[in-house]
Design a protein around this motif. Structure first.
Motif, short mmCIF file in Angstrom:
data_model
loop_
_atom_site.label_atom_id
_atom_site.label_comp_id
_atom_site.label_asym_id
_atom_site.label_seq_id
_atom_site.Cartn_x
_atom_site.Cartn_y
_atom_site.Cartn_z
N THR A 38 -8.01 92.30 -28.75
CA THR A 38 -7.05 91.92 -27.73
C THR A 38 -7.77 91.71 -26.41
O THR A 38 -8.62 92.52 -26.04
N SER A 39 -7.42 90.66 -25.71
CA SER A 39 -8.02 90.41 -24.40
C SER A 39 -7.44 91.40 -23.39
O SER A 39 -6.36 91.97 -23.59
N VAL A 40 -8.15 91.61 -22.30
CA VAL A 40 -7.67 92.53 -21.27
C VAL A 40 -6.32 92.08 -20.71
O VAL A 40 -5.37 92.87 -20.64
N PRO A 41 -6.15 90.80 -20.32
CA PRO A 41 -4.83 90.40 -19.80
C PRO A 41 -3.70 90.62 -20.80
O PRO A 41 -2.62 91.11 -20.44
N LEU A 42 -3.93 90.28 -22.07
CA LEU A 42 -2.89 90.47 -23.09
C LEU A 42 -2.64 91.96 -23.31
O LEU A 42 -1.49 92.40 -23.42
N GLY A 43 -3.70 92.76 -23.35
CA GLY A 43 -3.54 94.20 -23.54
C GLY A 43 -2.76 94.84 -22.41
O GLY A 43 -1.91 95.71 -22.64
N LEU A 44 -3.03 94.42 -21.18
CA LEU A 44 -2.28 94.95 -20.04
C LEU A 44 -0.81 94.56 -20.12
O LEU A 44 0.09 95.37 -19.89
N ASP A 45 -0.57 93.30 -20.47
CA ASP A 45 0.81 92.82 -20.60
C ASP A 45 1.55 93.61 -21.69
O ASP A 45 2.69 94.05 -21.49
N GLU A 46 0.91 93.83 -22.83
CA GLU A 46 1.54 94.59 -23.92
C GLU A 46 1.77 96.04 -23.53
O GLU A 46 2.79 96.64 -23.91
N THR A 47 0.85 96.63 -22.77
CA THR A 47 1.01 98.02 -22.32
C THR A 47 2.18 98.15 -21.36
O THR A 47 3.03 99.05 -21.52
N VAL A 48 2.27 97.25 -20.39
CA VAL A 48 3.39 97.29 -19.43
C VAL A 48 4.70 97.10 -20.18
O VAL A 48 5.68 97.83 -19.96
N ARG A 49 4.73 96.14 -21.10
CA ARG A 49 5.94 95.88 -21.88
C ARG A 49 6.36 97.14 -22.67
O ARG A 49 7.52 97.50 -22.72
N TRP A 50 5.38 97.84 -23.27
CA TRP A 50 5.69 99.03 -24.06
C TRP A 50 6.34 100.10 -23.18
O TRP A 50 7.34 100.71 -23.56
N TYR A 51 5.77 100.33 -22.01
CA TYR A 51 6.34 101.35 -21.12
C TYR A 51 7.73 100.96 -20.62
O TYR A 51 8.61 101.81 -20.48
N VAL A 52 7.95 99.67 -20.36
CA VAL A 52 9.28 99.22 -19.95
C VAL A 52 10.28 99.41 -21.08
O VAL A 52 11.40 99.89 -20.87
N GLU A 53 9.89 99.08 -22.31
CA GLU A 53 10.79 99.17 -23.46
C GLU A 53 10.96 100.59 -23.98
O GLU A 53 11.87 100.86 -24.76
N ASN A 54 10.10 101.52 -23.58
CA ASN A 54 10.15 102.89 -24.07
C ASN A 54 10.31 103.91 -22.96
O ASN A 54 9.72 104.98 -22.98
N GLN A 55 11.14 103.57 -21.99
CA GLN A 55 11.35 104.44 -20.84
C GLN A 55 11.86 105.82 -21.25
O GLN A 55 11.46 106.83 -20.67
N ALA A 56 12.69 105.90 -22.27
CA ALA A 56 13.21 107.20 -22.71
C ALA A 56 12.08 108.13 -23.11
O ALA A 56 12.13 109.35 -22.85
N TRP A 57 11.03 107.60 -23.73
CA TRP A 57 9.90 108.42 -24.16
C TRP A 57 9.18 109.04 -22.97
O TRP A 57 8.97 110.24 -22.90
N TRP A 58 8.78 108.19 -22.00
CA TRP A 58 8.01 108.73 -20.88
C TRP A 58 8.89 109.45 -19.87
O TRP A 58 8.44 110.38 -19.20
N GLN A 59 10.16 109.08 -19.79
CA GLN A 59 11.06 109.78 -18.87
C GLN A 59 11.28 111.22 -19.33
O GLN A 59 11.36 112.14 -18.52
N ALA A 60 11.35 111.44 -20.65
CA ALA A 60 11.51 112.80 -21.18
C ALA A 60 10.31 113.67 -20.80
O ALA A 60 10.46 114.86 -20.49
N ILE A 61 9.12 113.08 -20.81
CA ILE A 61 7.92 113.83 -20.41
C ILE A 61 8.00 114.18 -18.93
O ILE A 61 7.75 115.32 -18.53
N ARG A 62 8.37 113.23 -18.10
CA ARG A 62 8.50 113.49 -16.66
C ARG A 62 9.58 114.53 -16.39
O ARG A 62 9.42 115.38 -15.53
N ASP A 63 10.68 114.46 -17.14
CA ASP A 63 11.78 115.40 -16.94
C ASP A 63 11.39 116.83 -17.28
O ASP A 63 11.97 117.78 -16.76
#
Length: 76
Positions: free
Chosen positions: A37-62
């Motif tokens: 995976t190229s760096v630009p594509l990998g960054l885009d996929e990472t940002v997309r994952w965090y946007v689509e999985n907010q419940a996962w990371w929000q539970a950790i922050r909570d």
């Protein structure tokens, strides 16, 4: 989502872009490794994952994860 639109620029510190450069020549030459995976594509996929999985990371922050930057000495 376009990763370039999701990120905002901030004032940089002279020389810091070079600090994070990756030289993968040794792993490529000795093991034949190449990134899938190229760096630009990998960054885009990472940002997309965090946007689509907010419940996962929000539970950790909570649960009390402070989310401060690690490894900073506090000195200038």
């Amino acid at each position: 989502m376009d990763g370039a639109r999701a990120a905002s620029r901030c004032a940089g510190r002279l020389g810091h872009d070079f600090r994070y450069a990756i030289d993968a020549s040794k792993i490529r030459d000795e093991l034949g490794w190449t990134p899938r995976t190229s760096v630009p594509l990998g960054l885009d996929e990472t940002v997309r994952w965090y946007v689509e999985n907010q419940a996962w990371w929000q539970a950790i922050r909570d649960r009390g994860f402070a989310s401060e930057r690690l490894g900073l000495s506090g000195g200038g």
